[in-house]
Design an enzyme around this catalytic site. Structure first.
Site, PDB file in Angstrom:
ATOM      1  N   HIS A   1     -15.288  32.159 -39.261  1.00 39.94           N
ATOM      2  CA  HIS A   1     -16.548  32.685 -38.738  1.00 39.94           C
ATOM      3  C   HIS A   1     -17.694  32.575 -39.755  1.00 39.94           C
ATOM      4  O   HIS A   1     -18.839  32.305 -39.390  1.00 39.94           O
ATOM      5  CB  HIS A   1     -16.288  34.151 -38.362  1.00 39.94           C
ATOM      6  CG  HIS A   1     -17.454  34.963 -37.963  1.00 39.94           C
ATOM      7  ND1 HIS A   1     -18.141  34.762 -36.794  1.00 39.94           N
ATOM      8  CD2 HIS A   1     -18.051  36.024 -38.567  1.00 39.94           C
ATOM      9  CE1 HIS A   1     -19.105  35.667 -36.684  1.00 39.94           C
ATOM     10  NE2 HIS A   1     -19.072  36.441 -37.752  1.00 39.94           N
TER      11      HIS A   1
ATOM     12  N   CYS B   1      -1.438  24.920 -35.606  1.00 41.16           N
ATOM     13  CA  CYS B   1      -0.779  24.467 -34.387  1.00 41.16           C
ATOM     14  C   CYS B   1      -1.626  23.345 -33.782  1.00 41.16           C
ATOM     15  O   CYS B   1      -2.315  23.568 -32.802  1.00 41.16           O
ATOM     16  CB  CYS B   1      -0.617  25.633 -33.410  1.00 41.16           C
ATOM     17  SG  CYS B   1       0.465  25.292 -32.018  1.00 41.16           S
TER      18      CYS B   1
ATOM     19  N   CYS C   1     -18.952  28.969 -39.489  1.00 42.10           N
ATOM     20  CA  CYS C   1     -18.991  28.352 -38.158  1.00 42.10           C
ATOM     21  C   CYS C   1     -20.362  27.737 -37.879  1.00 42.10           C
ATOM     22  O   CYS C   1     -21.394  28.343 -38.164  1.00 42.10           O
ATOM     23  CB  CYS C   1     -18.688  29.415 -37.096  1.00 42.10           C
ATOM     24  SG  CYS C   1     -18.847  28.769 -35.416  1.00 42.10           S
TER      25      CYS C   1
ATOM     26  N   CYS D   1     -11.937  29.519 -31.347  1.00 41.20           N
ATOM     27  CA  CYS D   1     -10.788  29.431 -32.254  1.00 41.20           C
ATOM     28  C   CYS D   1      -9.691  30.336 -31.698  1.00 41.20           C
ATOM     29  O   CYS D   1      -9.952  31.477 -31.310  1.00 41.20           O
ATOM     30  CB  CYS D   1     -11.216  29.882 -33.656  1.00 41.20           C
ATOM     31  SG  CYS D   1      -9.827  30.185 -34.768  1.00 41.20           S
TER      32      CYS D   1
ATOM     33  N   CYS E   1      -4.864  29.753 -34.812  1.00 42.10           N
ATOM     34  CA  CYS E   1      -3.536  29.122 -34.843  1.00 42.10           C
ATOM     35  C   CYS E   1      -2.880  29.146 -36.215  1.00 42.10           C
ATOM     36  O   CYS E   1      -1.699  28.830 -36.311  1.00 42.10           O
ATOM     37  CB  CYS E   1      -3.604  27.701 -34.288  1.00 42.10           C
ATOM     38  SG  CYS E   1      -4.343  26.492 -35.392  1.00 42.10           S
TER      39      CYS E   1
ATOM     40  N   CYS F   1     -11.200  25.176 -41.742  1.00 42.05           N
ATOM     41  CA  CYS F   1     -11.492  24.246 -40.631  1.00 42.05           C
ATOM     42  C   CYS F   1     -12.967  23.820 -40.555  1.00 42.05           C
ATOM     43  O   CYS F   1     -13.258  22.631 -40.428  1.00 42.05           O
ATOM     44  CB  CYS F   1     -11.060  24.834 -39.285  1.00 42.05           C
ATOM     45  SG  CYS F   1      -9.285  25.024 -39.095  1.00 42.05           S
TER      46      CYS F   1
ATOM     47  N   CYS G   1     -12.746  23.196 -33.627  1.00 38.22           N
ATOM     48  CA  CYS G   1     -12.690  23.888 -32.334  1.00 38.22           C
ATOM     49  C   CYS G   1     -14.029  24.491 -31.894  1.00 38.22           C
ATOM     50  O   CYS G   1     -14.540  24.161 -30.825  1.00 38.22           O
ATOM     51  CB  CYS G   1     -11.600  24.954 -32.375  1.00 38.22           C
ATOM     52  SG  CYS G   1      -9.963  24.276 -32.705  1.00 38.22           S
TER      53      CYS G   1
ATOM     54  N   CYS H   1       3.074  18.746 -35.255  1.00 42.38           N
ATOM     55  CA  CYS H   1       2.668  18.669 -36.666  1.00 42.38           C
ATOM     56  C   CYS H   1       2.953  17.284 -37.235  1.00 42.38           C
ATOM     57  O   CYS H   1       2.155  16.751 -37.999  1.00 42.38           O
ATOM     58  CB  CYS H   1       3.363  19.756 -37.488  1.00 42.38           C
ATOM     59  SG  CYS H   1       2.683  21.390 -37.153  1.00 42.38           S
TER      60      CYS H   1
ATOM     61  N   CYS I   1       5.113  27.393 -36.350  1.00 39.99           N
ATOM     62  CA  CYS I   1       6.500  27.675 -35.919  1.00 39.99           C
ATOM     63  C   CYS I   1       7.417  27.805 -37.129  1.00 39.99           C
ATOM     64  O   CYS I   1       8.165  28.772 -37.246  1.00 39.99           O
ATOM     65  CB  CYS I   1       7.021  26.564 -35.003  1.00 39.99           C
ATOM     66  SG  CYS I   1       6.138  26.433 -33.449  1.00 39.99           S
TER      67      CYS I   1
ATOM     68  N   CYS J   1     -13.103  34.193 -29.144  1.00 46.34           N
ATOM     69  CA  CYS J   1     -13.013  33.480 -30.422  1.00 46.34           C
ATOM     70  C   CYS J   1     -12.374  34.368 -31.497  1.00 46.34           C
ATOM     71  O   CYS J   1     -12.800  35.490 -31.730  1.00 46.34           O
ATOM     72  CB  CYS J   1     -14.400  33.046 -30.886  1.00 46.34           C
ATOM     73  SG  CYS J   1     -14.350  32.077 -32.399  1.00 46.34           S
TER      74      CYS J   1
ATOM     75  N   CYS K   1     -22.640  31.333 -29.369  1.00 46.23           N
ATOM     76  CA  CYS K   1     -21.472  31.942 -30.018  1.00 46.23           C
ATOM     77  C   CYS K   1     -20.374  32.245 -28.985  1.00 46.23           C
ATOM     78  O   CYS K   1     -20.645  32.727 -27.878  1.00 46.23           O
ATOM     79  CB  CYS K   1     -21.891  33.233 -30.721  1.00 46.23           C
ATOM     80  SG  CYS K   1     -20.479  34.187 -31.320  1.00 46.23           S
TER      81      CYS K   1
ATOM     82  N   CYS L   1       7.315  21.177 -30.942  1.00 45.30           N
ATOM     83  CA  CYS L   1       6.823  20.127 -30.050  1.00 45.30           C
ATOM     84  C   CYS L   1       6.587  18.819 -30.792  1.00 45.30           C
ATOM     85  O   CYS L   1       6.114  17.860 -30.208  1.00 45.30           O
ATOM     86  CB  CYS L   1       5.533  20.583 -29.379  1.00 45.30           C
ATOM     87  SG  CYS L   1       4.157  20.710 -30.542  1.00 45.30           S
TER      88      CYS L   1
END
Ligand code: SF4
Ligand code: SF4
Length: 369
Positions: free
Chosen positions: A256, A215, A259, A313, A316, A294, A306, A58, A167, A285, A279, A55
Site C-alpha cells: 500500500h 501465489c 501503490c 491485492c 498472496c 511487488c 495487481c 511457481c 503452499c 484490497c 483506490c 498447481c
C-alpha cells in the site's frame, strides 16, 4: 546506484542480499556471473526441486522468467538441477509394476542415489505436504512413496532448504480449512510455526527453512534467493518472523505504501465497482496488510502488478492466504501514521470540498482518531 565495482564474494551476507534485491535478477546475475560461477564450481552445488500438493504455478512463474530466463540463470549460476519433475527428461521405467532400480532409467531411483551420495545440495520444495490420512502421508505419493517421507528425508540432508510459494511455506490453498488432507507447509501451518519439519528444524548450514511465498512466487525472489543460498550468503537474521527474506518482504512497509493508486487513497477516492481506476480498498484490497516489494519490482518482466492492473491485492505472500475474506473490505487498516482508512476517507471527502491537500487530510484525520 552503481554496484559494478563491488566484489560480490567479499560482501558480508547482509549487504549481499540487499545489493541482489536492489539490482534485480537480470542485472545481478549478469554483473556477477563470473564470480558466481567460480564460487559455485569450487563448492559443487546441486539443486533438488521436489513438488508436493500444488498447481505447479511457481515452477511456471520461474520458467517464465525473462531476464534472465531459467536456462541463462542456471548457466550463470552453474548449478546442476538433479531432480525437477516438470523439466527433467526421464520420469521412470516400471516393469511388472515395479520401478526399475537403475539411476539412468528411473528418476526417483536416481534421486535416492543422489541424496545418499553425501554431495551438498539446495533443497527446493514447491507445494504443501499432505500428512493425512492419520499421519501416513498417503494422500500424496510419488513413485509409491509418501511425499511426507521424501521431504523429511531430503530436508535432513540438505545444505539449505527453500520453500517456494505460499503452499510450501505456509500450507496455502490446500491447507485452508477444512484442510481435508491435513496439509501443512515445511515449517509453518499458516501463522503457526511447526509444519512438517518441526519448529526446531535447521538445515546443514544451520538455517531454518527460507520461505519465498507468493501465489505464485516472483521469479526474481526465487532466483536471487537461490543465488544467495548457493553462495551461502543468507544470514538467519535476514529472515522476518515468517522466515521470508526481508529485502523482498520488508517488515517495515506494505504494498500500500508504494501503490500506484495511493494518491486516490490519500484523497479518499475509493472505487466501489471494478474498472473504476481509483483506490481498490473497498473492493477488498489487502495491500495495506501485505508485505512485499511487488509495486517496486513489478511482474511480467517489470511491466505491471495487481493493483496497477485494477485487481485488488489478495495478500498472496502472507501466511494466512487465502483466509476466507478475499474481496471483503478490511475494516481496520494499520497505516504509517496509525490512522484508520475509514477516518481518512471520511475526512478526505470533506477536505476535498474545501481544497485541502493529502498531507493536511492525514493531519486532520489523526486528530479525529
Ligand atoms: S488500498 Fe490497495 S489500491 Fe488503494 S492505495 Fe492501498 S494498495 Fe493501492
Ligand atoms: S500485489 Fe498482492 S496479490 Fe499481487 S502478487 Fe503482490 S502480494 Fe500477491
Amino acid at each position: 546506484m552503481k554496484f559494478e565495482n563491488l566484489d560480490i564474494l567479499k560482501l558480508d551476507r547482509r549487504t549481499f542480499l540487499k545489493v541482489a534485491a536492489a539490482m534485480g535478477a537480470s542485472a545481478f546475475l549478469g554483473t556477477y556471473k563470473a564470480d558466481i560461477v567460480r564460487a559455485i564450481a569450487e563448492a559443487d552445488r546441486n539443486i533438488v526441486w521436489l513438488h508436493g500438493s500444488e498447481c505447479t504455478g511457481c515452477s511456471i512463474s520461474f520458467l517464465n522468467a525473462e531476464h534472465p530466463d531459467v536456462i541463462q540463470a542456471v548457466t550463470k549460476l552453474n548449478v546442476m538441477i538433479q531432480y525437477h519433475e516438470t523439466i527433467m527428461a526421464q520420469q521412470g521405467l516400471f516393469v511388472d509394476g515395479a520401478a526399475v532400480k537403475d539411476a539412468a532409467l528411473n528418476a526417483n531411483y536416481a534421486l535416492e542415489h543422489f541424496l545418499d551420495s553425501g554431495k551438498p545440495f539446495i533443497l527446493v520444495v514447491e507445494g504443501c505436504v499432505p500428512q493425512g490420512p492419520e499421519g501416513t502421508g498417503d494422500y500424496c505419493k510419488i513413485a509409491g512413496k509418501p511425499f511426507l517421507d521424501e521431504v523429511k528425508h531430503a530436508a535432513e540432508k540438505a545444505l539449505i532448504t527453500v520453500a517456494i510459494g505460499t503452499c510450501a511455506a505456509y500450507g496455502g490453498i490446500p491447507a485452508t480449512p477444512p484442510n481435508p488432507t491435513d496439509a501443512a507447509g515445511l515449517q509453518f501451518l499458516k501463522t503457526t510455526k511447526g509444519g512438517v519439519l518441526g519448529a526446531g528444524y535447521k538445515s546443514k548450514a544451520g538455517l531454518p527453512v527460507i520461505n519465498i511465498p507468493g501465489c505464485p512466487a516472483h521469479p526474481d525472489w526465487v532466483l536471487l534467493t537461490l543465488a544467495a543460498a548457493i553462495l551461502e550468503k543468507v544470514p538467519a537474521d535476514f529472515l522476518d518472523k515468517y522466515q521470508r527474506p526481508k529485502p523482498f518482504f520488508p517488515p517495515a512497509y506494505t504494498i500500500h505504501e508504494n501503490c500506484p493508486r495511493r494518491g486516490f487513497y490519500d484523497r479518499g477516492e475509493l472505487d466501489t465497482e471494478y474498472a473504476g481506476g481509483k483506490c481498490l480498498w473497498k473492493l477488498g484490497c489487502r495491500a495495506p496488510v501485505t508485505h512485499s516489494d511487488c509495486p517496486l519490482r513489478l511482474w511480467n518482466d517489470g511491466h505491471n502488478m495487481c493493483t496497477q492492473a485494477g485487481a485488488p491485492c489478495i495478500g498472496c505472500v502472507e501466511p494466512m492466504f487465502p483466509d476466507g475474506t478475499l474481496a471483503e473490505e478490511i475494516e481496520k487498516i494499520p497505516t504509517l501514521v496509525g490512522v484508520d482508512i475509514n477516518t481518512i476517507a471520511k475526512v478526505a471527502v470533506g477536505a476535498a470540498a474545501i481544497g485541502v491537500g493529502a498531507h493536511a487530510v492525514r493531519r486532520i484525520a489523526m486528530k479525529e482518531e
